[in-house]
Design a protein around this motif. Sequence first.
Motif, PDB file in Angstrom:
ATOM      1  N   UNK A 148       4.849   2.475 -11.982  1.00 40.55           N
ATOM      2  CA  UNK A 148       3.495   2.835 -12.077  1.00 40.55           C
ATOM      3  C   UNK A 148       3.726   4.248 -11.432  1.00 40.55           C
ATOM      4  N   UNK A 149       4.493   4.495 -10.545  1.00 38.98           N
ATOM      5  CA  UNK A 149       4.799   5.858 -10.048  1.00 38.98           C
ATOM      6  C   UNK A 149       5.385   6.774 -10.830  1.00 38.98           C
ATOM      7  N   UNK A 150       6.217   6.260 -11.598  1.00 34.27           N
ATOM      8  CA  UNK A 150       7.028   7.023 -12.609  1.00 34.27           C
ATOM      9  C   UNK A 150       6.102   7.447 -13.871  1.00 34.27           C
ATOM     10  N   UNK A 151       5.180   6.336 -13.821  1.00 29.76           N
ATOM     11  CA  UNK A 151       4.245   6.830 -15.151  1.00 29.76           C
ATOM     12  C   UNK A 151       3.249   7.836 -14.468  1.00 29.76           C
ATOM     13  N   UNK A 178      -4.126   9.754  -2.761  1.00 27.61           N
ATOM     14  CA  UNK A 178      -4.764   8.343  -3.096  1.00 27.61           C
ATOM     15  C   UNK A 178      -3.907   7.220  -2.472  1.00 27.61           C
ATOM     16  N   UNK A 179      -4.714   6.531  -1.647  1.00 31.53           N
ATOM     17  CA  UNK A 179      -3.911   5.173  -1.206  1.00 31.53           C
ATOM     18  C   UNK A 179      -4.286   4.128  -2.375  1.00 31.53           C
ATOM     19  N   UNK A 207       0.821  -1.226   0.086  1.00 34.10           N
ATOM     20  CA  UNK A 207       0.067  -0.164  -0.033  1.00 34.10           C
ATOM     21  C   UNK A 207       0.760   1.379  -0.019  1.00 34.10           C
ATOM     22  N   UNK A 208       0.623   2.234  -0.700  1.00 33.61           N
ATOM     23  CA  UNK A 208       1.226   3.386  -1.062  1.00 33.61           C
ATOM     24  C   UNK A 208       0.279   4.464  -1.008  1.00 33.61           C
ATOM     25  N   UNK A 209       0.808   5.666  -0.265  1.00 31.20           N
ATOM     26  CA  UNK A 209       0.069   7.012  -0.622  1.00 31.20           C
ATOM     27  C   UNK A 209       0.739   7.760  -1.677  1.00 31.20           C
ATOM     28  N   UNK A 210      -0.122   8.103  -2.723  1.00 30.82           N
ATOM     29  CA  UNK A 210       0.685   8.774  -3.757  1.00 30.82           C
ATOM     30  C   UNK A 210      -0.437  10.089  -3.952  1.00 30.82           C
ATOM     31  N   UNK A 211       0.386  11.413  -4.401  1.00 35.27           N
ATOM     32  CA  UNK A 211       0.112  12.459  -4.523  1.00 35.27           C
ATOM     33  C   UNK A 211      -0.912  12.627  -5.825  1.00 35.27           C
ATOM     34  N   UNK A 212      -1.914  11.851  -6.144  1.00 33.74           N
ATOM     35  CA  UNK A 212      -2.622  11.834  -7.133  1.00 33.74           C
ATOM     36  C   UNK A 212      -4.205  11.389  -6.697  1.00 33.74           C
ATOM     37  N   UNK A 213      -5.325  11.676  -7.738  1.00 27.87           N
ATOM     38  CA  UNK A 213      -6.416  11.311  -7.254  1.00 27.87           C
ATOM     39  C   UNK A 213      -6.765   9.902  -7.351  1.00 27.87           C
TER      40      UNK A 213
END
Length: 151
Positions: A140-143, A106-107, A7-13
């Motif tokens: 996926x994070x880089x994309x 977004x989680x 699980x990661x928290x990313x700064x996107x919706x």
Amino acid sequence: MIEHSETKILNYTDEQMFKLVADIENYPHFIPWCEAVRIRSRYNDREEKVDILTADMVVSFKVLRETLTCQVKLDPKLYIINVEYLSGPFNFLNNKWVFTQHENGCSVTFDVKFEFKSKIIQRLVGLIFHEAMKKIVKAFERRALELYKTG
């Protein structure tokens, strides 16, 4: 059986991340070891309110090259993607993506479980599996950064 959960928290919706992961046709452009993807069929299940794809993915790593066929259920209302294995080098494979709104973006939760038909390949993959999963998640994070960078 090999399992991985992250699980990661990313700064996107949640919508942005759902769309990125649902765009499997573009995986060969950014996912390591993904050589090709072909969509066999696509339809909307009005009862379940999901889009269902059947897709072939060619995965290549060193001397190994395999094609696997999966059914992908995309739930754009709940932001969930379920992948069910149909045919290829596995006894079974299941993975699930869940995207939920979070105060910092977004989680993203990714779970995968699988077992190769070949015990030898299973042992070899087991040695590098978690590092490979980290590379794929990083891709996926880089994309996301590439697609959704701001300013």
